[in-house]
Design a protein around this motif. Structure first.
Motif, short mmCIF file in Angstrom:
data_model
loop_
_atom_site.label_atom_id
_atom_site.label_comp_id
_atom_site.label_asym_id
_atom_site.label_seq_id
_atom_site.Cartn_x
_atom_site.Cartn_y
_atom_site.Cartn_z
N GLN A 1 0.84 -1.22 0.00
CA GLN A 1 0.00 0.00 0.00
C GLN A 1 0.87 1.25 0.00
O GLN A 1 0.56 2.25 -0.63
CB GLN A 1 -0.91 -0.01 1.22
N GLU A 2 1.98 1.14 0.71
CA GLU A 2 2.90 2.28 0.79
C GLU A 2 3.57 2.55 -0.56
O GLU A 2 3.83 3.68 -0.94
CB GLU A 2 3.97 1.95 1.85
N PRO B 1 2.58 1.47 -4.06
CA PRO B 1 1.66 0.76 -4.95
C PRO B 1 2.25 0.42 -6.33
O PRO B 1 1.79 -0.51 -6.98
CB PRO B 1 0.47 1.72 -5.08
#
Ligand code: 13P
Ligand code: SF4
Length: 308
Positions: free
Chosen positions: A188-189, A191
């Motif tokens: 998520q950090e 992508p």
């Protein structure tokens, strides 16, 4: 002695003694930089079989140096630090394999190369993380399989091949700490990054992870190859942190993000430039294996090396 002097002496001793230095990607960067051959478990086994040198200085943990000594009985194999062990290799014994074979005389024992010579001596075929799928697929479908000792690698193979296998309950204390939550948080950090995951990781058989389009399961050498060939600019590295040294050298314009700053194999870090120099100077510590065990242990390694 300065670092430069130490390196000079190592190079000089190497020439005088016709020695070669093999190092695993998890060793310290300065050790990787003096290696004649840097590789993963499969590459290092293959190289140990090919070299013409009289002495092999094996920068890695004990089972790896033992594998080199099994393959190259005419060479002197030195391990710079005698006590560099592996939690995974130490989780299984030859006695446990003999007991399983007694109950399953037709069964096939597949041992990850991260095992002692004594365990290999009771193994039918070895594998590394780079060739495990091919090795398991080569076994006739009517034979029962015991896969040792890494339960995460075994569960991943079972998932990908659909092949039923009994798994030993061992793990690598470094990769076992890499969880699905860590992977999901990092993805998520970052992508846009590809996620390169070693199959020894705790998360390697988790459906959520296997379905991530940007996640790839690789041996260490597989990660190196992927990063070289990919057009991506960022990569999350879910394995031992020192792999990033080679990745960064090969791809200075790309970014490699460790899954966690503490993904470190302390045993691999025991090997230092000083210990390599001392090993060459004093020709220590010679890896000794009884001829009977060596001959037996060679058979499953040879079977593995024949699988292309
Ligand atoms: P590979 O070298 O096969 O990637 O295995 C990783 C490992 O944990 C070696 O100790
Ligand atoms: Fe053993 Fe794990 Fe270290 Fe590899 S990384 S040597 S499997 S403890």
């Amino acid at each position: 002695m300065t670092k430069a002097e130490l390196i000079d002496r190592i190079q000089q001793l190497k020439r005088e003694k016709n020695a070669v230095i093999l190092a695993h990607y998890y060793t310290r960067p300065e050790v990787q930089d003096i290696a004649d051959y840097l590789g993963d478990s499969l590459g290092l086994s293959q190289e140990a079989g090919k070299t013409d040198a009289q002495i092999i200085v094996f920068c890695g943990v004990h089972f790896m140096a033992e594998t080199a000594a099994i393959i190259s009985p005419d060479k002197k194999v030195l391990i710079p630090v005698q006590g560099a062990g592996c939690s995974l290799a130490e989780s299984i014994t030859g006695e446990a394999l003999r007991a399983w074979k007694k109950d399953h005389p037709e069964g096939v024992i597949v041992s990850y190369v991260n095992t002692t010579a004594e365990v290999k001596a009771w193994t039918d075929i070895c594998c590394t993380s780079a060739n495990a799928l091919k090795v398991v697929k080569s076994i006739p479908s009517d034979r029962q399989i015991l896969f040792v000792p890494d339960k995460n690698l075994g569960a991943w193979i079972r998932k990908v091949t659909g092949r039923e296998m009994e798994l030993w309950d061992g793990d690598c204390c470094v990769h076992e700490r890499i969880t699905s939550d860590m992977i999901l948080a990092k993805s998520q950090e970052y992508p846009g990054a590809d996620i390169l995951i070693h199959p020894e990781c705790h998360c390697s058989q988790d459906e959520k992870i296997l379905q991530l389009p940007q996640a790839y399961m690789y041996s260490t050498a597989g990660m190196i190859k992927h990063a070289l060939q990919s057009a991506k600019k960022q990569f999350i590295i879910a394995t031992e942190i020192e792999t990033i040294h080679k990745l960064q050298q090969d791809n200075p314009e790309k970014e490699f993000i460790p899954i966690h700053p503490k993904t470190i194999c302390g045993q691999m870090k025991k090997v230092t430039l000083e210990s390599v120099w001392e090993a060459l100077e004093k020709e220590q510590h010679v890896v000794e294996i009884s001829e009977e065990i060596r001959r037996r242990a060679w058979i499953p390694i040879e079977r593995m090396l024949q699988i292309k």
